[in-house]
Design an enzyme around this catalytic site. Structure first.
Site, short mmCIF file in Angstrom:
data_model
loop_
_atom_site.label_atom_id
_atom_site.label_comp_id
_atom_site.label_asym_id
_atom_site.label_seq_id
_atom_site.Cartn_x
_atom_site.Cartn_y
_atom_site.Cartn_z
N HIS A 124 0.93 0.24 -6.59
CA HIS A 124 2.23 0.17 -4.81
C HIS A 124 1.85 1.28 -4.63
O HIS A 124 2.44 2.64 -4.96
CB HIS A 124 3.65 0.22 -4.93
C1 LIG Z 1 -1.68 -7.52 -7.89
C2 LIG Z 1 -0.56 -6.92 -7.53
C3 LIG Z 1 0.87 -7.21 -7.06
C4 LIG Z 1 1.18 -6.39 -5.88
N1 LIG Z 1 2.35 -6.37 -6.09
C5 LIG Z 1 3.45 -6.37 -5.18
C6 LIG Z 1 4.72 -7.42 -5.08
O1 LIG Z 1 5.34 -7.87 -5.87
N2 LIG Z 1 5.86 -6.01 -4.61
C7 LIG Z 1 5.29 -5.34 -3.58
O2 LIG Z 1 5.90 -4.51 -3.04
N3 LIG Z 1 3.85 -4.98 -3.85
C8 LIG Z 1 2.74 -5.48 -4.49
N4 LIG Z 1 1.96 -4.90 -4.79
C9 LIG Z 1 1.01 -3.80 -3.61
C10 LIG Z 1 0.81 -4.88 -2.35
O3 LIG Z 1 0.06 -5.74 -2.31
C11 LIG Z 1 0.44 -3.51 -0.84
O4 LIG Z 1 1.29 -2.77 -1.16
C12 LIG Z 1 0.01 -3.79 0.10
O5 LIG Z 1 -1.22 -5.71 -0.11
C13 LIG Z 1 -0.70 -3.32 0.98
O6 LIG Z 1 -0.89 -3.52 2.00
P1 LIG Z 1 -1.69 -2.97 2.97
O7 LIG Z 1 -2.07 -3.64 4.28
O8 LIG Z 1 -1.10 -1.02 3.45
O9 LIG Z 1 -3.17 -2.78 2.96
P2 LIG Z 1 -4.20 -3.90 2.40
O10 LIG Z 1 -3.53 -5.09 2.04
O11 LIG Z 1 -4.98 -3.11 0.75
O12 LIG Z 1 -5.17 -4.21 3.30
C14 LIG Z 1 -5.67 -3.23 4.11
C15 LIG Z 1 -7.33 -3.58 4.36
O13 LIG Z 1 -7.90 -3.03 5.46
C16 LIG Z 1 -9.52 -2.81 4.31
N5 LIG Z 1 -10.05 -1.69 4.98
C17 LIG Z 1 -10.01 -1.14 4.40
N6 LIG Z 1 -11.35 0.29 4.35
C18 LIG Z 1 -11.88 -0.25 5.94
C19 LIG Z 1 -12.76 0.28 6.60
N7 LIG Z 1 -13.02 1.57 6.24
N8 LIG Z 1 -13.18 -0.55 7.35
C20 LIG Z 1 -12.13 -2.02 8.00
N9 LIG Z 1 -11.42 -2.32 6.93
C21 LIG Z 1 -10.76 -1.25 6.42
C22 LIG Z 1 -9.48 -3.38 3.65
O14 LIG Z 1 -10.93 -4.58 3.47
C23 LIG Z 1 -8.35 -4.65 3.74
O15 LIG Z 1 -8.39 -5.78 3.54
C24 LIG Z 1 0.51 -5.50 -5.66
C25 LIG Z 1 0.07 -5.05 -5.79
C26 LIG Z 1 -0.90 -5.92 -6.49
C27 LIG Z 1 -2.57 -5.70 -6.26
#
Ligand SMILES: Cc1cc2nc3c(=O)[nH]c(=O)nc-3n(C[C@H](O)[C@H](O)[C@H](O)COP(=O)(O)OP(=O)(O)OC[C@H]3O[C@@H](n4cnc5c(N)ncnc54)[C@H](O)[C@@H]3O)c2cc1C
Ligand code: SF4
Length: 550
Positions: free
Chosen positions: A484
């Site tokens: 997280h």
């Molecule tokens: C095993 C596991 C279990 C989890 N379980 C939970 C849960 O039960 N509950 C919970 O609340 N959270 C959980 N989480 C956390 C949750 O997955 C993250 O908080 C969430 O996915 C974050 O979302 P986001 O959109 O901010 O980032 P992400 O989902 O990481 O997406 C960011 C995207 O940006 C892209 N990106 C990065 N840099 C660049 C760049 N320079 N150019 C273009 N694209 C780029 C990446 O490729 C990625 O696809 C878990 C995480 C893991 C790993």
């Protein structure tokens, strides 16, 4: 409906350019495309197929499955590496007293990290937004719970969250709407565990979960096959890809293998363009009116620092020097034991019940709150490993595996960090990714607040063990990451010590939004993706208003 333009030379233009296609970027794209804006999403990673990921998991060696290699089954673009642990890569360099506790898992792929999350979808408590003014620790948010509450409701709707509609089972109970779906039914283990511990003053309640208990926006009903991590085979669990595909149906253009590395600004320090490398490592430019970086809590601050330019020599959005600081995660620990009765862990979703307490109280002036999840991941693999290590064979081996599989318990304990500017992401001076871009380095110390929280949870764990007549009782204090990722683009009312305002808009750039975990000034003790999603939807409203004024 407006659509983005893809020019003959590969450059693009749109009303809104979103970098990152995870849950945060996906929800924003979906909303703004629905409103008729031309939306371009640039995503560093590959577009993957669900069935292929399921097949990759099935074909993984037992060792990888045993040690939860949730990263390894997802193919990585060669130019967009992400952390790997079996074997371990050093894409993210870790240092400091608890560097090893910050080994985050995240995916760089279309749809982002929620491909393999557990879907636990909690809200912060109202007091979590006022930690400094209430308990004299941490920081206050620039907004309060009441400001985010309507966005929590919209995030729960968009992600299809199933949660308890009995206020006695909610945390927090301050809600303006019921959950979109009622709670995922508890399996025997959750019921029995709660029956035993709640009779002794604990509060084990249902985890709100982004998985369907009835068909929801094209998703089928969860059939309880316990494969949520690392992938739900049938898509009953919400993944960011659901929002991305929905946005595409509304006209958004999503480009995979588009690694953004550079950001242009004009004399008013407005963003004019972002540059990306395509799969052939050719550079292209996307122009737009509004820009969003939703790359997650590590990649967004990394990109802001990478993109430093003449007007912003310390990095984009970094006049406060807070970009990359205050890195947080719910450092966790485990307690395992063999109960004196069968609990049949492993039926239903990966996590369904949790002891949320003490989640709040005067003690928070001194030490971290805790939450204790009853892990519902099948115990067969660890039971087998243990029984084999005992040197058993034949019928005795079979019986021991069965005993441990049905009576084995794993509790996952989370702790609540405070924002500390010294917990800092910087650009590596020595390590570069295949595109020649500096890799992230992170210094991490969980701090005494968390260390005191670890000490405080021991008595609770011992009591739980006693209630189940535990054998093989182990408290493993090696702190682990919980993925997280928060803090690196922190929110605040004062531009001198924060990066974004209450709408996640960068203080330094009027047309740039940085929503997600990075903006969160307090971690609470619960999983935080629902809060990230709510912040994303709030940012989408702010972008929408700003487009209307333009
Ligand atoms: C095993 C596991 C279990 C989890 N379980 C939970 C849960 O039960 N509950 C919970 O609340 N959270 C959980 N989480 C956390 C949750 O997955 C993250 O908080 C969430 O996915 C974050 O979302 P986001 O959109 O901010 O980032 P992400 O989902 O990481 O997406 C960011 C995207 O940006 C892209 N990106 C990065 N840099 C660049 C760049 N320079 N150019 C273009 N694209 C780029 C990446 O490729 C990625 O696809 C878990 C995480 C893991 C790993
Ligand atoms: S229990 Fe099965 S169907 Fe339900 S979300 Fe998890 S993997 Fe999907």
């Amino acid at each position: 409906m407006s659509r983005p333009t893809l020019h003959a030379n590969g450059d693009a233009s749109a009303d809104v350019v979103i970098v990152g296609s995870g849950v945060v970027g996906g929800l924003i794209a979906d909303q703004l495309a629905a409103e008729g804006h031309a939306v371009l999403v640039l995503e560093a990673g590959l577009r993957i197929q669900r069935d292929q990921a399921v097949e990759n998991w099935r074909n993984m060696p037992f060792e990888n499955r045993l040690h939860s290699d949730f990263q390894g089954l997802y193919p990585q673009s060669p130019d967009a590496p992400a952390p790997l642990y079996f074997p371990e890569n050093h894409y993210v360099g870790l240092s400091g007293p608890n560097g090893s506790a910050f080994k985050q898992g995240y995916l760089r792929t279309v749809g982002g990290t929620t491909w393999h999350w557990a879907a636990s979808s909690w809200r912060h408590l109202p007091v979590d937004f006022r930690m400094q003014s209430t308990y004299g620790v941490g920081r206050d948010w620039a907004i309060g719970y009441d400001d985010l509450e309507p966005y929590y409701c919209r995030a729960e709707e968009a992600m299809g969250v199933a949660g308890p509609n009995d206020p006695a089972l909610q945390s927090p109970a301050e809600r303006s709407k019921p959950y979109p779906m009622d709670m995922v039914p508890w399996a025997y283990g959750d019921k029995r565990f709660a029956e035993v511990v709640n009779a002794h003053g604990f509060r084990s309640i249902p985890i709100p979960q982004a998985r369907s208990t009835r068909p929801w926006n094209g998703r089928p009903t969860c059939c309880g096959n316990n494969n949520c991590q690392p992938i739900c085979p049938i898509g009953a669990m919400y993944n960011g890809i659901h929002s991305i595909e929905s946005a595409e149906r509304k006209g958004a253009l999503v480009l995979a293998q588009a690694v953004v590395y550079k950001i242009d600004t004009d004399e008013a320090n407005r963003i004019t363009a972002v540059h990306w490398y395509d799969a052939e490592r050719k550079s292209h430019k996307a122009t737009g009116k509004k820009f969003v970086l939703a790359c997650n809590g590590i990649e967004t601050p990394r990109l802001l620092l990478l993109a430093a330019n003449a007007r912003n020599p310390n990095g984009i959005a970094n006049s406060s020097d807070q970009v990359g600081r205050n890195m947080m995660d719910h450092s966790g620990m485990h307690c395992s034991f063999v109960a004196n009765e069968p609990l049949w862990i492993g039926r239903g979703p990966a996590q369904s019940s949790c002891i949320v307490g003490p989640r709040d109280g005067e003690f928070r002036a001194q030490y971290s709150a805790t939450k204790i999840i009853l892990n519902n991941i099948s115990q067969v693999a660890p039971a087998t490993e243990k029984a084999l290590a005992m040197g058993l064979s034949g019928k005795a081996l079979d019986e021991e595996i069965r005993r441990r599989a049905v009576c084995g318990v794993d509790l996952s304990i989370s702790l609540e960090p405070l924002p500390d500017p010294n917990n800092r992401l910087t650009l590596s001076a020595t390590r570069k990714d295949p595109l020649g871009l500096a890799c992230p380095d992170i210094h991490y110390d969980v701090g005494d607040y968390v260390r005191r929280g670890v000490a405080a949870v021991h008595e609770q764990l011992k009591t739980i063990g006693q209630l189940f007549g535990a054998t093989d009782f182990v408290i493993n204090e090696n702190l682990n990451a919980n993925n997280h990722i928060m803090g690196g683009t922190i929110m605040g009312a004062d531009p001198r010590d924060s990066v974004v305002d209450g709408d996640c808009r960068a203080h330094d750039h009027a047309n740039l939004w940085l929503p997600g975990g990075g903006a969160m000034p307090s971690a609470s003790v619960v999983n935080t993706t629902l809060s990230m999603a709510a912040l994303g939807i709030r940012a989408a409203d702010s972008i929408s208003r700003s487009l209307a004024q333009a």
